[in-house]
Design a protein around this motif. Structure first.
Motif, short mmCIF file in Angstrom:
data_model
loop_
_atom_site.label_atom_id
_atom_site.label_comp_id
_atom_site.label_asym_id
_atom_site.label_seq_id
_atom_site.Cartn_x
_atom_site.Cartn_y
_atom_site.Cartn_z
N PRO A 250 45.19 33.66 48.09
CA PRO A 250 44.80 33.36 46.77
C PRO A 250 44.73 34.61 45.92
O PRO A 250 44.44 35.66 46.34
N ILE A 251 45.10 34.50 44.54
CA ILE A 251 45.32 35.54 43.61
C ILE A 251 44.45 35.21 42.57
O ILE A 251 44.05 34.17 42.09
N ALA A 252 43.67 36.51 42.21
CA ALA A 252 42.47 36.51 41.38
C ALA A 252 42.90 37.42 40.26
O ALA A 252 43.12 38.44 40.52
N VAL A 253 42.66 37.07 38.89
CA VAL A 253 42.97 37.93 37.99
C VAL A 253 41.90 38.01 36.97
O VAL A 253 41.41 36.76 36.49
N TYR A 254 41.62 39.03 36.29
CA TYR A 254 40.42 39.19 35.16
C TYR A 254 40.68 40.43 34.58
O TYR A 254 40.24 41.45 34.81
N PRO A 255 41.69 40.21 33.53
CA PRO A 255 42.02 41.24 32.79
C PRO A 255 41.15 41.78 31.68
O PRO A 255 40.04 40.93 31.24
N ASN A 256 41.44 42.95 30.84
CA ASN A 256 40.52 43.09 29.77
C ASN A 256 41.15 42.10 28.63
O ASN A 256 42.03 41.49 28.74
N SER A 257 40.24 42.36 27.53
CA SER A 257 40.58 41.39 26.48
C SER A 257 41.84 41.95 25.64
O SER A 257 42.40 41.12 24.75
N GLY A 258 42.33 43.07 25.85
CA GLY A 258 43.35 43.64 25.21
C GLY A 258 43.37 44.79 24.58
O GLY A 258 44.31 45.46 24.32
N ASP A 259 42.28 45.40 24.77
CA ASP A 259 41.76 46.87 24.19
C ASP A 259 42.31 47.87 25.22
O ASP A 259 42.30 47.46 26.34
#
Length: 317
Positions: A250-259
């Motif tokens: 399984p692949i999990a992603v949790y990026p920044n908001s874009g800053d």
């Protein structure tokens, strides 16, 4: 697969990860201008940590990350704590999560038939301890023995505190990821590894994320998930496709908001993106992510957007 993780996937299909601890603490008045960063709050104002965890459950998170990312035994000792106190602060991060989870569950989670949230004990990279932005570069210039010694006892203390998984996160280096994976296997700990990335194909130290996934997927039976965090949201869809080439996990992603983070000033520069965070989240689900959340500069409204994106995704299936 870890039974508790499997139960959430069976109930929710897509697992929602919580958001930033640091930004949420700052919104509650915490001063993070300190080498210990969120670990200072963990040590001195633990109730704020508990408040953040509960707020993310209320926003829809199915799992949450402990406030131990910046809590390292050497870092806490450097700040004046004894070794025993440092270890207790590490374990406290898991206790606070569990207390917040139990309170939320009694107040609303059980009645709303929500899944029991997973406790993910955060294991930050060596670069976080340096507090100079090295988690976005890697190439620490230290030996494997030094790196192993840095991580071993912290991982032991966190696992002994009773989380559901270890989350080895914001890792810029395949070498560090492999070393931490081996330590987790020795501990008998279920875990997942999340990389910080420079573009749509490479982790921050330069290795192809497809190759990282391929190597970690061999000989690491307790590895539950692979993914990406603390990365520009515009890169995530491409990174999901690259990860999928190298693993069936399984692949999990949790990026920044874009800053974008400036390690010199230790501040985030607001760049803005062409999409709402929920729109990004929906694209990640369509690309094959099985867990989606937010990292630095994301807070409860971002998690609510992900919750709505999941509803749209599942309704469209």
């Amino acid at each position: 697969m870890n039974e508790k993780l499997q139960n959430i996937f069976q109930q929710q299909t897509i697992m929602i990860i919580d958001g930033s601890m640091s930004t949420a603490l700052e919104q509650r008045g915490a001063d993070l201008n300190d080498r210990l960063w969120t670990a200072r709050v963990l040590a001195e104002k633990p109730d704020l940590i508990r408040q953040v965890h509960k707020a993310y459950f209320q926003a829809g998170a199915d799992c949450g990350i402990t406030a131990s990312y910046q809590a390292t035994i050497p870092g806490l000792i450097d700040a004046g704590y004894t070794e025993a106190q440092a270890e207790d602060i590490l374990a406290r991060s898991v206790r606070l999560f569990c207390e917040a989870r139990a309170e939320w569950w009694a107040e609303e989670g059980q009645a709303d038939r929500r899944p029991w949230p997973l406790c993910l004990a955060a294991v930050g990279p060596y670069g976080a301890y340096l507090a100079d932005g090295s988690e976005y570069r890697g190439n620490y210039g230290i030996s494997d023995e030094t790196l192993q010694s840095f991580h071993r006892r912290r991982m032991e203390v966190l696992w002994e505190a009773g989380p559901d998984l270890l989350l080895i996160e914001t890792v810029p280096s395949l070498r560090e990821a492999m070393l931490c994976a081996d330590l987790a296997e020795e501990l008998g700990a279920d875990y997942w590894i999340s990389f910080s990335c420079r573009d749509q194909a490479h982790i921050n130290e330069g290795d192809l994320i497809e190759e990282c996934a391929r190597k970690l997927s061999i000989g690491h039976p307790r590895l539950q998930m692979l993914g990406v965090n603390c990365t520009d949201p515009r890169y995530i869809t491409g990174l999901i496709h690259e990860l999928r080439k190298g693993t069936d996990l399984p692949i999990a992603v949790y990026p920044n908001s874009g800053d974008r983070y400036d390690p010199t000033t230790k501040t985030w520069k607001r760049l803005g993106t062409e999409k709402a965070f929920g729109t990004f989240a929906l694209s990640y689900m369509k690309a094959g992510a099985t867990a989606v959340g937010g990292c630095c500069t994301t807070v409860e409204p971002h998690i609510r957007q992900i919750t709505e994106a999941r509803r749209k995704f599942l309704n469209a299936e």
